[in-house]
Each structure stands twice: as structure tokens, then as C-alpha cells.
Write a protein that holds these residues in place. Structure first.
Motif, short mmCIF file in Angstrom:
data_model
loop_
_atom_site.label_atom_id
_atom_site.label_comp_id
_atom_site.label_asym_id
_atom_site.label_seq_id
_atom_site.Cartn_x
_atom_site.Cartn_y
_atom_site.Cartn_z
N LYS A 712 1.03 -1.12 0.10
CA LYS A 712 -0.02 0.09 0.06
C LYS A 712 0.88 1.23 -0.15
CE LYS A 712 -4.34 -1.74 0.06
NZ LYS A 712 -4.02 -3.27 0.03
N VAL A 713 1.83 1.29 0.82
CA VAL A 713 2.89 2.24 0.80
C VAL A 713 3.61 2.66 -0.51
CG1 VAL A 713 4.81 3.60 1.92
CG2 VAL A 713 3.22 2.18 3.48
N LEU A 714 3.97 1.39 -1.03
CA LEU A 714 4.65 1.54 -2.36
C LEU A 714 3.59 2.24 -3.43
CD1 LEU A 714 6.98 0.71 -4.07
CD2 LEU A 714 6.08 -1.48 -4.55
N SER A 715 2.51 1.62 -3.21
CA SER A 715 1.50 2.22 -4.37
C SER A 715 1.35 3.86 -4.00
CB SER A 715 0.09 1.84 -3.84
OG SER A 715 -0.82 1.97 -4.75
N ILE A 717 3.67 5.85 -2.75
CA ILE A 717 4.92 6.69 -3.21
C ILE A 717 4.82 6.68 -4.96
CG2 ILE A 717 7.40 5.99 -3.73
CD1 ILE A 717 7.40 4.46 -1.07
N HIS A 718 4.34 5.49 -5.73
CA HIS A 718 4.11 5.81 -7.09
C HIS A 718 3.02 7.07 -7.30
CE1 HIS A 718 5.71 2.24 -9.04
NE2 HIS A 718 5.47 1.40 -7.83
N ASN A 756 11.43 1.92 -12.36
CA ASN A 756 11.19 2.24 -13.73
C ASN A 756 10.41 3.27 -14.05
OD1 ASN A 756 12.73 -0.10 -14.54
ND2 ASN A 756 10.86 -1.48 -14.55
N GLN A 757 9.37 3.72 -13.30
CA GLN A 757 8.57 4.85 -13.07
C GLN A 757 9.54 6.02 -12.79
OE1 GLN A 757 5.84 5.57 -9.66
NE2 GLN A 757 4.79 7.31 -10.63
N LEU A 758 10.32 6.11 -11.92
CA LEU A 758 11.28 7.20 -11.74
C LEU A 758 11.98 7.60 -12.76
CD1 LEU A 758 12.15 6.26 -8.09
CD2 LEU A 758 10.88 8.16 -8.83
N ILE A 759 12.84 6.54 -13.16
CA ILE A 759 13.74 6.67 -14.66
C ILE A 759 12.77 7.46 -15.76
CG2 ILE A 759 14.99 5.59 -16.13
CD1 ILE A 759 15.72 3.74 -13.92
N CYS A 760 11.74 6.71 -16.21
CA CYS A 760 10.97 7.33 -17.18
C CYS A 760 10.31 8.67 -17.09
CB CYS A 760 9.58 6.11 -17.52
SG CYS A 760 10.11 4.79 -18.06
N LYS A 761 10.14 9.06 -15.83
CA LYS A 761 9.79 10.52 -15.42
C LYS A 761 10.68 11.45 -15.52
CE LYS A 761 6.40 12.88 -12.66
NZ LYS A 761 5.57 13.40 -13.66
#
Length: 989
Positions: A712-715, A717-718, A756-761
Motif C-alpha cells: 500500500k505504501v509503495l502504491s 509512493i507511485h 522504472n517509473q522514476l527513470i521514465c519520468k
């Protein structure tokens, strides 16, 4: 009683008296007896003289087996003996007459087995070796009821075992059936039909059950005998008489109606069929469906007759082209349809008849007739009545559907499936006759609204379902621009409070219908307050049934998404109304375990977020709204975190559940706020979310081993990465450190997806972060994922393998994202250097051998990018040894040997895309490495592959050119050519 009879009795003994060993021995004894040469004589004798039905059945079963398996090997005398014996028993003939009579007066299963034995002989010997069987049989019918009964059983069994096409048949069975039918048509069918008539005439008053059996046989045989034998001045009037006359058994009359249906359904030329239908004067039976009890067998049979007649009349209309024929067909249809509509609403029909199929065919025919006559419009309105009647739930299940227990769920699932075709039909009628359809639905809704009792729950639900389903066939323009009747119905829907609104099914379809017509509300702002009331009061989110409440929350969120700005004036009202719902969602006794993930209850927070996250809301109010929601939620979390170590296991479970709910709520709430608003135009709002993130990250510290909480916390953070943008960076080191504390495959997967999200953004902005975490990740990956292939076969844990496969897939995506976002220097950092070689070997092995072509393509793309990044020009090496690894390892193994392998399927679309990347890699290698690449790849690699010199030279020319498509095409043809030359003689890798 001899030993064989004793063994048979033991074998059939269902009690516990006979032990398993004794039964086994009895079976063996009986099987041994079957092998005796005189077994047929033994069976016939015991069949006639034993009074034990078990013995009789075993003898008949054995005879049946022997005839099927050994008959072709028997001598002519043996065959004659078997035929003669069986026929004598069936027809009470010869010395066995008294004993045979006992068998024919015995149980039905013995007579059916006897009929099966005789039919097996007929299949083998008629007409060549036993041409007189039917003629001889007919001559014995004068002996009375038992022989007539056996005659019916034999003809029925012949139909079941061979002739009827209701069962799958082999080509051999179809051939045998054709042979028997042809012989019977020539020899005895007319005599058989005459015998049916004689039996019916003689016994219609004294033995109606026997007559019903005769009619059942007739019904089966009508489909393939000459129709003139039935449709004449003798048989046809008798069938109508038997159907219409009062005082006869229902079963008998129904059987006669079944024969008439067989006449109507018989395949023939459509012009001949039309003439036949006209001659029947079917109106004679119309009154039967209204006069009799609707549940009776007779009404069911007559109903099937009328619907079958209508189907055939419609088929004639569709198939015949002349105006007269079409007019006559339509006249027959118009005559029979009122009765058909009556029976479709009131009677139980055979499942074999598809109501929807017929009605859909009729409606489709009406599409081509314009304008429709008054009678045709009336028929369409009757079809709507049929649909309405058919889609109503049975009141018997009302309570089960409301509490939604196992019975209720099963009934709802059944009705959802059952209704599908009827609702498609509704939309078809709506397209052919929109005014008729809208008037009917309005009328049904008015009736539903007028009722003040709870008794019409099913009718209310059906009316709303009709309106809901009809909405699918109305395009958005009609809804936006308005249609008078639809507008009236939407107004009625919104202004009506149904007396049975407390029922789950009614409440659900009511809300779904409002949402279906929400575009009408978009164009008519006066409806907004009414719509909000429906969703916010006890009809929606405050409904006593939690299933309704949750669905209302989800639909309300979608309403907010659509209406958005128009709802700004109502925000205060909405938030006030939802206060108790918000509080209940984050309470410890919140029950979500029985609800689907798509309706987990957090949608109410998403709806609030969408409302208060608009820039149309003044900043001060926006801050107040958000603060009033976030502060209490964060405070709840902080209180739990302060006391985390003192909690008992039971208390911890409850508190963890509460925190999960809170995180889901905040996550959903944040979806209404965009990055520009929280970082640029209203940073104060962004600060609130940062403070919230700070609090929730402490959950990972307090409860590091609770996987659902971490998820849930990871979600969240996304979510914050998308919402806060680059301002999330200060919080990432803490987050990543805590997330990296676990190294299970599932945890790694979630962590890599975040990276992956951080790199793409953010691309190169995350270089520092990535440089810190990559060595740790690489170490974990190489500890978890095997270097070669994943384990398989007996003893492997399927769930673990599935997790490893998912992790492997995400790892390649992760490496691909790094390489394609200008971050390949991360691989060369001092802390990461030790993982460079194993990573290169993993990528090489995968690019050559992985089963998933798309994964192989990603690996090739990684190599292309690394070559471009690390090899500036020929002769310069940024990474020592990399050039030789690429030329000797990647180029030869991946770009040549793996492509030559027969598993590289050149006719597959994905494989051709991979080939394109491999060709691109060759082009890049030539540009970066020049002659070094050509010497290794062409002079050595092609030589090993036995490539002719002229083809090698052509390849070099294409490679040095600028047409990449031409190079790919040539390389594909080159590979195909080399494969043919090798013929599998060269073993690669």
C-alpha cells in the motif's frame, strides 16, 4: 440355480453381503462364461427360463456384446439361431411363446435391452441377410398390446441408436442409417404407417398410453419418410382430432401435437412448405393454449407447435421471392403470432426451441420493411412484452437475492446469462421501432412507479433493466441533443422513489440506469441536485445494503469525473453528506473482505479528491477541505506508530488493517490533484501531500515485515511521484532504503517497477539515486535469478517459478529503461563494476535463447544502446574488453548463430521484429567497429556457417549502404539460404 446364475447375482449385488473378493471372482467366472462357444445358446435358454431379472439382463447384455463383437465371425447357422431366438421372444413366436410373454410383461429396462439386441441385428443384417424382419414383425402385431409395445420400443431404439441426428454420428453410422432407411422406404414404411393408424383407431379409447407411444414413434419417423403418408385425408385429420378432443389423456394429446410439429418442421422446398402450412388450418389449435392450464403438458406441446409453425412461416417469407409467396407467408405469420406471443409469456416451452432466435429473426425481417404496418408495430410491442416477462426474476428467490447468499448469487449469475440475448433483442426492436420501444419502457416504468407495495419488486427491477439496456443502443448525440420520450423517462427515473428501493437488485439497477443516462444530466443542469440526492441518500451511498453502498460510491466517483466543474457549487453539500461515510471507511471494524477489488470503498475518496482538486475551487477552501481530510487520517496513523511496539498481535492486526484503509483513502484522494497544481500554482497543497508522505513512510520503519502494508505504501509512493514531480526527491532515499530491506522476489518486483517509473519520468535526474541502489539490486538479482534457465519439472514450486519469471521479466525491463534513458554510465560506476560481466553474460544468453521473443528483442536493444554509449569511434574503448565481447560474443552468437537456429521462426511477426533489431545491431557495430567487426563476423562467422563468398560480399555491400530495409530483407534471405545448405549439420553454441 446353477453356478453361472449365482455368479451373476453376486456380481449385481449392491448390498454389503458380497465382499469385493467374491465379486471379483464372480466377475471372472462370468467373463470366462462369455468366452464359451455355446454362450449364445446359454443366454437364450436362461433368458427364457430364469425368473431372475438380473440373470435376464446379464443374458441380454452378453448377447448384445457378442453380436457387436463376434457376429461377423459366426457361422450362418449360429447367426440364424441368434436371429430366430431373439425375434421369437420379441414376437411371442414358436416354442418360447409362454416364456417370452413373461419377459414382455416384465420390467421396462429388460424390454429396452431386448429391443437394443434386436436393433443391433437389424443394423448388421437388414436388408441383405434379413430382409423380412419388419414385414414379419408387422404380421405379429395382431397378437396384442405386448407385441405392439415391443414394436414401438424397437423403432424408438433404432432411431436413438442409429437414425436420429440429435446425437453425433460417425460416417459409418450415417452410411448404415441411409441403407436401412432406403430399404424401409421401398419395402415397409407405408405398411408401418398404416399399422400406426390401425393401432390408434383401435386403442385410442382403451389404451391411450400405448397410443402415445405409437405417436412418439411416428413423430420421430416423420422427418425422413414420405410426407404424403402423413399429410393426407386419413392421418392428418386423425392427428388434429386427437390433439383437439377433450377427455383424452394429456400425454396422448400432446404426442399428437408433437407429430403435427414434426410435419410442420419437415425439411422441404420452401414453396412446398408454404403450401403445406396453408393447408394445415393451424388456427384450429389456437384456443387450446388459452383453455388449458398453462403448466400442462398439452399446452407445452401445443405452444411448441405454434412457435414451430411461426418459425417455418418466417423462413418461407425470408426464402421466397415472389410477392404472392411473401404476402401469403406474412399472412400466416400475422395469423399465428398473437398465439405465439401468448404462449411465450404464459407457457413453458421445450428448451430445444430458441425464443430469442425466432423473435430476432422476425425483428431482423421487419428492418427491411418500411414503413411498418400498424399490425407489425403491434407485434413488435408484443415482443417487448415477451422480453419483459422473460427477464423478470422469480419472486421465490427475492430474499436470497437481497441478502445475496449462495442461492442468490447463483440465481443472479444464471439470470445475467439468460438475459443477455433478450436484451440484445430489446435493442434490435429499439432500432427498428424506437417510438414503440420508448413508449413501452415508459409505460412499464409508470406502472412500476405507481405501485405502492413491495409485491412488484421483480417488475420494478425488470422495468429499470429495460431502460438501462435500451440506453446502450442510443448514441451520445441523441442523449446530448435530447429526445422527448427519453428525456421524460430520465425525469421520471430521477423523480421517482420506488417503494421497493430497499431491495438490493432494484437499488443497483436504479443507480446504474442513472449513470447510463448521465449525458442527459450533463446537458440539463437542473437535474444535478436530484442526481446527487439519489447517490448520496439512502438510495445510494447510504443504502443499508453494503453491496449497494459500495457500488454507489464507485458510480458516484464516475459521475464526478464526468460532471466535475458543474459540481463546484455543491461541494459543501456533498462533503457534509459524506462525513459519516469517510469516518466509517477508516474505522477498524470496516468490512471489505467480501467485496471485489474494483469496489473496495476507496472510490468515495477519489470522488472527493476529484471535486476538491479542481483549480475552480478557491485556494483557501481547497486547503481547508484537504486539511480536514488529511490531518485526521495522518493523526490516526501517527497514534498507531507511536504505540506500535506495545501492541499485542491481535491489536496489531486490527491497527494494520486500519492503516491499510487510510493509505488507500489518501491514495485515492490524491488522484484528484495534478502535478502542476500542487507544485506550481498551489504549492501549499503540495506541502500537505509531502507531510503526508513523510508520515506514511514511517509505516515501513514500524512494520517492515507486513507485506500488504508495504504494498500500500509503495502504491502511494507511485502516486506521489506523479503528483509531486521532482519535489518528491528528498523523500526517495528514505523510501528506497526501507523498500530495499526485503529481498523476496515479490518485493524486488515492486521496487523495480517504482525505479522504472522514476527513470521514465525524471531520466538522468535520478542518476545519483540509481548509482546508489543499483549495486544492491544487482546483487539481489544475481542471488535470486539463475544464470541459465529457471528450474522446471517435478518438485518445483509453481508459485515460486511464476514469481521468478515475473521478476526476470521486470529485470530486463529495468535494464532496458536504464539503457534507453541515457543512464548506462550507472553500470560503469565503481560499486557496480563487479556486476558488469555477469550482467553482460546474462543479457547475451537471454538475447540468444530466451523463449519470449519480446524479451530477446529488449536485450538486443540494450546492446545497441550500450554500443552507441560506450564506443564513440573505431579504435577508442571507454570500457576495456567491451568491443571484443560484442564482436566475438554478441555478434556471432546472437546476430548469426541464434538466427540460423531452426527455433528462430522467420514466419512469426514478433520474430521478424527481433530480426529487424538484430540487423540494426549489425549496422551499429559496423559504424562503431568498422573492419574489426567485418573480419570477425563475415570472415570467421560466415565461414563457420558455410556461407558462399558471393553472398558474403553482397552482405558487406548491403551493410555499407544506407537502406536498412534492404539490408534486413537480404539478411533474412541469406539466413534461409544458409539453413538449406546446412540441413541441420552445423551445431551452434
Amino acid at each position: 440355480m446353477d453356478d453361472l446364475e449365482k455368479a451373476i447375482l453376486i456380481m449385481f449385488d449392491e448390498t454389503s453381503n458380497a465382499g469385493s473378493n467374491l465379486k471379483l471372482k464372480a466377475n471372472e467366472y462370468c467373463d470366462k462364461a462369455k468366452e464359451e462357444s455355446a454362450i449364445c445358446s446359454v443366454c437364450v435358454e436362461k433368458l427364457c427360463f430364469s425368473n431372475l431379472v438380473q440373470v435376464q439382463f446379464w443374458c441380454l447384455q452378453t448377447l448384445h456384446e457378442i453380436i457387436r463383437v463376434r457376429y461377423s465371425w459366426m457361422s450362418l447357422d449360429e447367426k440364424y439361431f441368434v436371429r430366430k431366438s431373439v425375434f421369437s421372444i420379441v414376437c411371442l413366436e414358436g416354442s418360447y411363446e409362454n416364456q417370452a410373454l413373461r419377459i414382455l410383461q416384465g420390467p421396462a429396462f429388460i424390454k429396452n435391452k431386448l429391443a437394443q439386441v434386436l436393433v443391433t441385428l437389424i443394423c448388421l443384417d437388414y436388408p441383405l441377410d434379413w430382409p423380412s424382419i419388419f414385414v414379419d414383425f408387422l404380421s405379429h402385431l395382431r397378437k396384442g398390446l405386448v407385441v405392439i409395445d415391443m414394436f414401438c420400443r424397437v423403432l424408438n431404439t433404432l432411431d436413438d441408436e442409429l437414425i436420429s441426428m440429435d446425437y453425433p454420428r460417425t460416417s459409418e453410422e450415417i452410411t448404415v442409417a441411409g441403407r436401412i432407411k432406403d430399404a424401409m422406404r421401398q419395402q415397409c414404411v407405408s405398411t408401418i404407417v398404416r399399422s400406426w393408424y390401425d393401432i390408434l383407431s383401435m386403442y385410442k379409447n382403451s389404451d391411450q398410453e400405448l397410443c402415445a407411444s405409437v405417436l412418439d414413434v411416428m413423430r420421430r419417423y416423420i422427418s425422413w419418410i414420405d410426407i404424403g403418408l402423413i399429410v393426407n385425408d386419413v392421418i392428418l385429420p386423425l392427428l388434429f382430432e386427437l390433439t383437439l378432443v377433450d377427455g383424452l389423456l394429456e400425454q396422448f394429446r400432446g404426442a399428437a401435437a408433437g407429430c403435427l410439429l414434426a410435419v410442420v418442421s419437415k425439411r422441404m422446398d420452401h414453396q412446398a412448405k408454404l403450401t403445406l402450412l396453408q393447408s394445415l388450418q393451424i388456427s384450429r389449435v389456437f384456443d387450446l393454449v388459452a383453455a388449458e392450464d398453462s403448466d400442462s403438458e398439452l399446452v407445452s406441446k401445443v405452444a411448441s407447435l405454434l412457435t414451430g409453425y411461426a418459425v417455418e412461416a418466417l423462413e418461407c417469407f425470408k426464402r421466397l421471392n415472389s410477392e404472392d409467396s411473401k404476402s401469403n407467408s406474412l399472412e400466416l405469420l400475422n395469423e399465428v403470432l398473437p398465439s405465439v406471443f401468448y404462449v411465450l409469456q404464459k407457457c413453458e416451452l421445450d428448451s430445444a426451441f430458441s425464443i430469442v432466435q425466432f423473435l430476432s429473426g422476425y425483428v431482423a425481417t421487419m428492418k427491411n420493411l418500411s414503413p411498418l404496418t400498424e399490425k407489425q408495430l403491434l407485434h413488435l410491442s408484443k415482443i417487448l412484452e415477451v422480453i419483459y416477462a422473460q427477464i423478470c426474476y422469480d419472486p421465490v428467490y427475492r430474499h436470497n437475492l437481497d441478502i445475496f447468499d449462495k442461492i442468490g448469487r447463483e440465481e443472479e449469475d444464471r439470470m445475467v446469462e439468460f438475459r443477455k440475448d433478450f436484451l440484445v433483442l430489446l435493442r434490435s426492436v429499439g432500432r427498428v421501432a424506437p417510438d414503440v420501444t420508448q413508449l413501452f419502457i415508459r409505460s412499464s416504468m409508470m406502472s412500476a412507479a405507481a405501485s405502492s407495495s413491495d409485491r412488484n419488486v421483480e417488475e420494478v427491477e425488470a422495468s429499470l433493466t429495460l431502460f438501462f439496456a435500451y440506453g446502450e443502443s442510443i448514441n451520445d448525440d441523441v442523449l446530448r441533443n435530447g429526445c422527448r420520450l427519453v428525456g421524460e423517462m430520465v425525469t421520471m427515473l430521477l423523480s421517482t422513489r420506488f417503494s421497493c428501493h430497499s431491495k438490493r437488485l432494484v437499488a443497483l439497477v436504479y443507480l446504474e440506469t442513472i449513470f447510463r443516462y448521465i449525458k442527459v444530466v450533463q446537458e440539463n443542469s437542473q437535474f444535478i441536485s436530484v442526481v446527487l440526492a439519489a447517490f448520496l441518500d439512502e438510495r445510494g451511498i447510504h443504502h443499508p445494503n453494503i453491496n449497494v453502498s459500495r457500488r454507489a460510491s464507485y458510480l458516484f466517483m464516475r459521475v464526478v469525473k464526468l460532471l466535475k466543474v458543474k459540481l463546484v457549487p455543491y461541494i459543501e453539500t456533498i462533503l457534509t453528506s459524506l462525513q459519516d461515510t469517510v469516518a466509517r471507511f477508516t474505522s477498524s471494524n470496516f468490512a471489505s473482505n467480501e467485496l471485489s477489488a474494483s469496489e473496495d470503498g476507496s472510490h468515495i475518496f477519489e470522488a472527493i479528491g476529484l471535486l476538491i482538486g479542481m483549480e475552480d475551487v478557491p485556494l483557501e477552501k481547497q486547503s481547508d477541505y484537504l486539511s480536514s481530510l488529511l490531518k485526521p487520517l495522518c493523526r490516526q496513523v501517527e497514534v498507531v506508530l507511536m504505540n506500535a511496539k506495545a501492541l499485542t498481535p491481535e491489536e496489531a492486526t486490527a491497527k494494520i488493517s486500519t492503516i491499510q484503509q487510510i493509505i488507500m483513502a489518501i491514495n485515492a484522494l490524491s488522484k484528484g490533484f495534478n502535478e502542476r497544481l500542487v507544485t506550481t500554482s498551489r504549492p501549499a497543497i503540495g506541502l500537505m501531500f509531502k507531510q503526508t508522505l513523510d508520515v506514511l513512510l514511517q509505516v515501513l520503519v514500524a512494520f517492515p515485515k507486513i507485506a500488504p502494508l508495504r504494498t500500500k505504501v509503495l502504491s502511494f509512493i507511485h502516486r506521489m511521484v506523479d503528483t509531486l514531480g521532482a519535489s518528491v526527491f528528498p523523500y526517495l532515499p528514505t523510501a528506497l532504503e526501507q523498500l530495499l530491506a526485503e529481498s523476496e522476489p515479490k518485493e524486488l518486483i515492486g521496487f523495480l517497477v517504482l525505479l522504472n517509473q522514476l527513470i521514465c519520468k525524471f531520466s538522468t535526474l535520478v542518476h545519483g539515486i540509481l548509482e546508489d541502489v543499483f549495486p544492491i539490486i544487482a546483487g539481489r538479482i544475481f542471488n535470486v535469478i539463475p544464470r541459465d534457465s529457471l528450474p522446471s519439472g517435478p518438485g518445483t514450486n509453481i508459485e515460486e517459478i511464476r514469481e521468478l519469471q515475473e521478476l526476470q521479466r521486470i529485470v530486463y525491463t529495468f535494464l532496458h529503461v536504464i539503457a534507453t534513458h541515457d543512464l548506462s554510465s550507472v553500470f560503469l560506476a565503481l560499486k557496480s563494476r563487479s556486476y558488469l560481466e555477469p550482467m553482460m553474460q546474462l543479457l547475451l544468453n537471454t538475447s540468444c535463447n530466451h523463449k519470449d521473443i519480446l524479451v530477446r528483442k529488449a536485450c538486443v536493444q540494450i546492446f545497441i544502446r550500450l554500443i552507441k554509449d560506450w564506443c564513440d569511434r573505431p579504435g577508442e574503448e571507454k570500457v576495456p574488453g567491451f568491443q571484443s565481447f560484442i564482436i566475438e560474443g554478441f555478434a556471432t552468437n546472437c546476430c548469426l548463430y541464434s538466427v540460423l537456429d531452426k527455433s528462430f521462426e522467420l514466419h512469426d511477426a514478433n520474430t521478424l521484429i527481433l530480426l529487424g533489431e538484430i540487423v540494426m545491431a549489425q549496422k551499429v557495430m559496423y559504424e562503431k567497429f568498422g573492419q574489426d567487426f567485418l573480419i570477425q563476423f563475415v570472415s570467421k562467422g560466415f565461414l563457420t556457417a558455410h556461407c558462399p563468398q558471393d553472398l558474403a560480399e553482397q552482405y558487406c555491400q548491403k551493410l555499407q549502404g544506407n537502406d536498412i530495409k534492404a539490408l534486413k530483407s537480404f539478411y533474412q534471405s541469406l539466413i534461409e539460404s544458409l539453413r538449406v545448405q546446412q540441413n541441420g549439420s552445423l551445431v551452434f553454441r
